[in-house]
Scaffold this motif. Structure first.
Motif, PDB file in Angstrom:
ATOM      1  N   UNK A  28      65.262  20.088  69.732  1.00 58.16           N
ATOM      2  CA  UNK A  28      66.395  20.111  68.803  1.00 58.16           C
ATOM      3  C   UNK A  28      65.826  20.093  67.389  1.00 58.16           C
ATOM      4  N   UNK A  29      66.174  21.119  66.625  1.00 59.53           N
ATOM      5  CA  UNK A  29      65.613  21.251  65.285  1.00 59.53           C
ATOM      6  C   UNK A  29      66.280  20.337  64.273  1.00 59.53           C
ATOM      7  N   UNK A  30      67.495  19.857  64.570  1.00 59.71           N
ATOM      8  CA  UNK A  30      68.255  18.970  63.678  1.00 59.71           C
ATOM      9  C   UNK A  30      69.133  18.042  64.508  1.00 59.71           C
ATOM     10  N   UNK A  31      69.705  17.058  63.845  1.00 54.19           N
ATOM     11  CA  UNK A  31      70.642  16.122  64.460  1.00 54.19           C
ATOM     12  C   UNK A  31      71.892  16.863  64.933  1.00 54.19           C
ATOM     13  N   UNK A  32      72.412  16.482  66.107  1.00 48.66           N
ATOM     14  CA  UNK A  32      73.679  16.996  66.620  1.00 48.66           C
ATOM     15  C   UNK A  32      74.689  15.856  66.653  1.00 48.66           C
ATOM     16  N   UNK A  33      75.837  16.070  66.079  1.00 47.80           N
ATOM     17  CA  UNK A  33      76.891  15.064  66.082  1.00 47.80           C
ATOM     18  C   UNK A  33      77.604  14.996  67.429  1.00 47.80           C
ATOM     19  N   UNK A  34      77.761  16.141  68.102  1.00 49.47           N
ATOM     20  CA  UNK A  34      78.471  16.170  69.386  1.00 49.47           C
ATOM     21  C   UNK A  34      77.892  17.274  70.265  1.00 49.47           C
ATOM     22  N   UNK A  35      76.950  16.897  71.127  1.00 51.86           N
ATOM     23  CA  UNK A  35      76.303  17.842  72.025  1.00 51.86           C
ATOM     24  C   UNK A  35      76.487  17.359  73.453  1.00 51.86           C
ATOM     25  N   UNK A  36      76.781  18.305  74.350  1.00 53.53           N
ATOM     26  CA  UNK A  36      76.974  17.996  75.754  1.00 53.53           C
ATOM     27  C   UNK A  36      75.945  18.758  76.589  1.00 53.53           C
TER      28      UNK A  36
END
Length: 159
Positions: free
Chosen positions: A87-95
């Motif tokens: 993951x290249x950056x933060x994800x707020x909502x990933x499933x």
């Protein structure tokens, strides 16, 4: 099921790269087709990957835990992860969900810890929530030792 705030997630563009993965102090090369690199806003959304897996190593031995905040670490898998997710950056909502006709489970080891799950939706495992940027190793397991099973790994960003 929700991941703790410190869990790393998925995002970006999909690339097939040859990566070195550090496991127990030993560098092991991962096949290019098993490495997924994404960042927020990736397309297409969702991403799906189909594979057949099996294994003989108890997942709890692979991740060093028998239980996590998202579920038990159960079943058998190969010693090498089925996928490496970057993951290249933060994800707020990933499933991250798995779909299979077999009873499967997943284990994820990455920045911030270990997450396992079984029976998120029916007999299919999954985890959802906020994910940190970084590299995650993903094992797909089944309850029968060395039994082959086909499955689809699905990554979805809620926007």
């Amino acid at each position: 099921m929700r991941f703790p705030q410190q869990l790393v997630g998925l995002g970006g563009s999909l690339t097939a790269t040859l990566a070195s993965l550090l496991i127990g102090g030993l560098a092991q090369a991962q096949p290019a087709e098993n490495t997924i690199t994404i960042g927020p806003g990736f397309s297409p959304n969702p991403l799906e990957f189909r594979k057949v897996g099996s294994g003989s190593v108890p997942v709890r031995e692979l991740v060093g835990k028998s239980d996590t905040p998202t579920g038990e670490c159960t079943g058998f898998s190969d010693s090498a992860p089925d996928y490496t997710l970057v993951l290249t950056s933060f994800f707020n909502a990933l499933s991250l969900e798995l779909r299979s006709s077999e009873d499967t489970a997943i284990a994820i080891k990455g920045p911030g810890g270990v997450w396992c799950n079984d029976d998120y939706k029916g007999k299919n495992p999954g985890v959802t929530g906020q994910w940190l940027a970084g590299t995650y190793r993903i094992w797909v397991s089944t309850y029968a030792k060395n039994r082959s099973h086909s499955y689809t790994l699905r990554l979805t960003e809620q926007r």
